[in-house]
Design a protein around this motif. Structure first.
Motif, PDB file in Angstrom:
ATOM      1  N   LYS A 146      39.864 -43.280  98.899  1.00  0.00           N
ATOM      2  CA  LYS A 146      40.312 -44.418  99.104  1.00  0.00           C
ATOM      3  C   LYS A 146      39.473 -45.469  99.640  1.00  0.00           C
ATOM      4  CE  LYS A 146      44.163 -47.065  99.390  1.00  0.00           C
ATOM      5  NZ  LYS A 146      43.657 -48.413 100.234  1.00  0.00           N
ATOM      6  N   VAL A 147      38.754 -44.866 100.591  1.00  0.00           N
ATOM      7  CA  VAL A 147      37.486 -45.706 101.320  1.00  0.00           C
ATOM      8  C   VAL A 147      36.800 -46.485 100.246  1.00  0.00           C
ATOM      9  CG1 VAL A 147      35.791 -45.973 102.899  1.00  0.00           C
ATOM     10  CG2 VAL A 147      37.824 -44.708 103.576  1.00  0.00           C
ATOM     11  N   VAL A 152      34.457 -50.661  96.923  1.00  0.00           N
ATOM     12  CA  VAL A 152      33.854 -51.011  95.745  1.00  0.00           C
ATOM     13  C   VAL A 152      34.436 -52.254  95.222  1.00  0.00           C
ATOM     14  CG1 VAL A 152      33.889 -50.436  92.988  1.00  0.00           C
ATOM     15  CG2 VAL A 152      33.337 -48.667  94.818  1.00  0.00           C
ATOM     16  N   LYS A 153      35.973 -52.582  95.735  1.00  0.00           N
ATOM     17  CA  LYS A 153      36.679 -53.558  95.156  1.00  0.00           C
ATOM     18  C   LYS A 153      36.153 -54.926  96.053  1.00  0.00           C
ATOM     19  CE  LYS A 153      41.066 -51.481  94.031  1.00  0.00           C
ATOM     20  NZ  LYS A 153      42.293 -51.113  94.296  1.00  0.00           N
ATOM     21  N   LYS A 156      32.631 -55.882  94.791  1.00  0.00           N
ATOM     22  CA  LYS A 156      32.897 -56.411  93.551  1.00  0.00           C
ATOM     23  C   LYS A 156      33.213 -57.855  93.521  1.00  0.00           C
ATOM     24  CE  LYS A 156      34.728 -55.872  88.800  1.00  0.00           C
ATOM     25  NZ  LYS A 156      35.516 -54.605  87.876  1.00  0.00           N
ATOM     26  N   ALA A 157      34.196 -58.061  94.546  1.00  0.00           N
ATOM     27  CA  ALA A 157      34.624 -59.550  94.764  1.00  0.00           C
ATOM     28  C   ALA A 157      33.665 -60.363  95.364  1.00  0.00           C
ATOM     29  CB  ALA A 157      35.875 -59.412  95.696  1.00  0.00           C
ATOM     30  N   SER A 158      32.547 -59.869  96.100  1.00  0.00           N
ATOM     31  CA  SER A 158      31.720 -60.618  96.627  1.00  0.00           C
ATOM     32  C   SER A 158      30.564 -60.573  95.769  1.00  0.00           C
ATOM     33  CB  SER A 158      31.390 -60.039  98.122  1.00  0.00           C
ATOM     34  OG  SER A 158      30.878 -58.706  97.972  1.00  0.00           O
ATOM     35  N   GLY A 159      30.564 -60.050  94.762  1.00  0.00           N
ATOM     36  CA  GLY A 159      29.287 -60.036  93.861  1.00  0.00           C
ATOM     37  C   GLY A 159      27.975 -59.299  94.345  1.00  0.00           C
ATOM     38  N   LYS A 160      28.619 -58.067  95.351  1.00  0.00           N
ATOM     39  CA  LYS A 160      27.493 -57.432  95.836  1.00  0.00           C
ATOM     40  C   LYS A 160      27.596 -55.933  95.527  1.00  0.00           C
ATOM     41  CE  LYS A 160      27.030 -60.333  99.889  1.00  0.00           C
ATOM     42  NZ  LYS A 160      26.955 -60.407 101.303  1.00  0.00           N
ATOM     43  N   LEU A 161      27.914 -55.675  94.321  1.00  0.00           N
ATOM     44  CA  LEU A 161      28.098 -54.418  93.768  1.00  0.00           C
ATOM     45  C   LEU A 161      26.848 -53.361  93.792  1.00  0.00           C
ATOM     46  CD1 LEU A 161      30.687 -52.578  92.641  1.00  0.00           C
ATOM     47  CD2 LEU A 161      29.995 -53.268  90.508  1.00  0.00           C
ATOM     48  N   ASN A 162      25.923 -53.968  93.971  1.00  0.00           N
ATOM     49  CA  ASN A 162      24.446 -53.061  93.978  1.00  0.00           C
ATOM     50  C   ASN A 162      24.530 -52.476  95.424  1.00  0.00           C
ATOM     51  OD1 ASN A 162      24.164 -55.901  95.125  1.00  0.00           O
ATOM     52  ND2 ASN A 162      21.925 -55.505  95.176  1.00  0.00           N
ATOM     53  N   GLU A 163      25.285 -52.856  96.484  1.00  0.00           N
ATOM     54  CA  GLU A 163      25.137 -52.367  97.861  1.00  0.00           C
ATOM     55  C   GLU A 163      26.187 -51.192  97.704  1.00  0.00           C
ATOM     56  OE1 GLU A 163      25.977 -55.314 100.766  1.00  0.00           O
ATOM     57  OE2 GLU A 163      24.696 -56.589 100.080  1.00  0.00           O
TER      58      GLU A 163
END
Length: 318
Positions: A146-147, A152-153, A156-163
């Motif tokens: 869940k964490v 991830v969400k 993804k929303a902030s455009g920093k999925l690479n983190e």
């Protein structure tokens, strides 16, 4: 179409459709792909050469992990030291298991009986996973999952999925005793445990000609307590190592591959593996597992008790 090495005549469309189902199940549940591939070879296609079926099964089981492992590694959703321990044990087990099977399970009757027994084991595991008791044991796993999903969400929303790597697998202790964190939770395991599990699982999976995910997934999730988000990648990498070892040893001992048939099968598996993650969103996991449990139970009965039932009643089960 006649496939010479396999010794069967079967419509390529049937091959593709069945293997698409195999790919769908394997990509949705993460296990039983090799077993269903074996069912296709034995029952759907009618192959009679046990030592041809085994390496052909395993070729299909390595397709998915070969494609997915780089992604899991990039996102730090793969416990590399555990996968290496499983893989090293898998090399030992695969060499032993393939030799034993090639020597003592070369006849279709004995191989099919053993295949049916293991099918029963997988069906029993699926029935168990649908019980309330099993779900209660997965609370820690669910918490970490869940964490991870929430993070991830957020990324993804902030455009920093690479983190995403920051909340992935990070080791704080390595050696015989290993400690790592994932999604804010700490996990520990002894290196010898996955090594020994790798040996045992590879003996069974190489003897059957399957990947071994049906044993590795419950070992990693239930015995070691790893979250499912890192189980698939970890088991997949070890399956690549043990399966390629087993396939090579079967070929070295004289087994052959029907490459034209394998080609059609790979088309189906790739299609099913692509559709699995898309379609499984609309099917509750418990329903999919329930359906698969029923199918595998029926297959197990047919392979183990079918000849006895047919002899006594004249009714063919499978």
């Amino acid at each position: 179409m006649f496939f010479h090495i396999a010794g069967v005549t079967v419509n390529p469309i049937v091959v593709i459709i069945w293997m698409a189902f195999v790919g769908f199940v394997f990509s949705s549940i993460g296990a039983a792909g090799g077993i269903l591939a074996g069912v296709g070879h034995i029952t759907i296609f009618g192959m009679k050469k046990a030592n041809v079926i085994k390496p052909m099964n395993q070729i299909l089981t390595v397709v998915s992990p070969i494609m997915s492992s780089p992604l899991y590694l990039k996102e730090k959703r793969l416990v590399v030291p555990a996968a290496i321990s499983l893989g090293i044990g898998g090399i030992v087990g695969a060499l032993l298991g393939s030799w034993l099977s090639h020597t003592y399970l070369k006849e279709m009757t004995s191989y099919q009986w053993f295949f049916g027994i293991i099918t029963f084991v997988i069906a029993a595991r699926l029935w168990y996973e649908m019980t309330p008791g099993f779900r209660e044991k997965q609370q820690k796993v669910k918490k970490a999952t869940k964490v991870f999903e929430d993070k991830v969400k957020e990324l993804k929303a902030s455009g920093k999925l690479n983190e995403i790597k920051e909340i992935g697998v990070n080791f704080t202790e390595m050696g015989i005793k290993n400690t790592f964190t994932f999604a804010g939770e700490t996990f520990k395991y002894n290196t010898l445990a996955p090594f020994l599990a790798g040996v045992i699982v590879a003996i069974i999976s190489a003897a059957l000609g399957v990947g071994g995910g049906f044993l590795l997934v419950p070992f990693l999730s239930s015995v070691l307590g790893f979250p499912m988000f890192i189980v698939a990648g970890t088991s997949g990498l070890s399956i690549i190592i043990s399966s390629l070892t087993s396939i090579s040893n079967y070929l070295r001992m004289g087994s052959q591959l029907d490459l034209p048939l394998v080609g059609f099968e790979l088309i189906g598996v790739l299609v099913g593996s692509y559709l699995g993650p898309i379609l499984s969103k609309y099917i509750k996991g418990v329903y999919l597992k329930g359906f698969l449990a029923v199918v595998l139970t029926y297959i197990g009965i047919g392979y183990v008790f079918g000849p006895i039932i047919q002899h006594a009643t004249g009714i063919r089960i499978i």
